[in-house]
Design a protein around this motif. Structure first.
Motif, PDB file in Angstrom:
ATOM      1  N   LYS A 224       6.907  -0.451   0.352  1.00 44.83           N
ATOM      2  CA  LYS A 224       7.524  -0.937  -0.803  1.00 44.83           C
ATOM      3  C   LYS A 224       6.914  -2.502  -1.242  1.00 44.83           C
ATOM      4  O   LYS A 224       6.590  -2.821  -2.449  1.00 44.83           O
ATOM      5  CB  LYS A 224       9.158  -1.080  -0.750  1.00 44.83           C
TER       6      LYS A 224
ATOM      7  N   LYS B  84       4.718  -3.913  -4.177  1.00 47.89           N
ATOM      8  CA  LYS B  84       5.168  -5.184  -5.231  1.00 47.89           C
ATOM      9  C   LYS B  84       4.140  -6.283  -5.272  1.00 47.89           C
ATOM     10  O   LYS B  84       3.948  -6.691  -6.232  1.00 47.89           O
ATOM     11  CB  LYS B  84       6.522  -5.684  -4.438  1.00 47.89           C
TER      12      LYS B  84
ATOM     13  N   SER C 209       1.619  -4.858  -7.887  1.00 46.16           N
ATOM     14  CA  SER C 209       2.202  -5.224  -9.110  1.00 46.16           C
ATOM     15  C   SER C 209       2.130  -6.536  -9.434  1.00 46.16           C
ATOM     16  O   SER C 209       1.482  -6.959 -10.733  1.00 46.16           O
ATOM     17  CB  SER C 209       3.509  -4.546  -9.002  1.00 46.16           C
TER      18      SER C 209
END
Length: 104
Positions: free
Chosen positions: A92, A96, A99
């Motif tokens: 995760k 992130k 992104s």
């Protein structure tokens, strides 16, 4: 994406090395290059080279304590998290980072 970083837990033993392993695997799974330095009870291991830092897109600090050598990262994008986050949610975290840095 090229990532450099440091892992260091409060005891300087298990979580330091587990966090490193988890981050390295998650980066590999994303096709990223990663070099993690550990700062534990036996000192610094796998020390980052200035060239690696210069070429890095981001510096990832998975730390629970104050680490030495932060000045090496001046001018770099730094993301700081706990070792628990690195251990529990490394995939995760990588998503992130991708992104946030607009990396696909």
């Amino acid at each position: 994406m090229k990532i450099v970083g440091i892992t260091a837990c409060s005891a300087g033993i298990a979580h330091t090395y587990i966090a490193k392993e988890k981050l390295e695997q998650a980066a590999k799974d994303c096709g990223d290059t990663i070099h993690i330095e550990t700062q534990g009870t036996i000192g610094t291991e796998d020390a980052l080279k200035l060239e690696d830092i210069k070429e890095a897109d981001v510096v990832l600090l998975a730390v629970d304590v104050k680490v030495t050598g932060r000045e090496r990262f001046k001018g770099k994008k730094i993301v700081q998290i706990s070792t628990d986050t690195a251990i529990q949610s490394p995939n995760k975290l990588m998503k992130k980072l991708h992104s946030a840095l607009n990396v696909k």
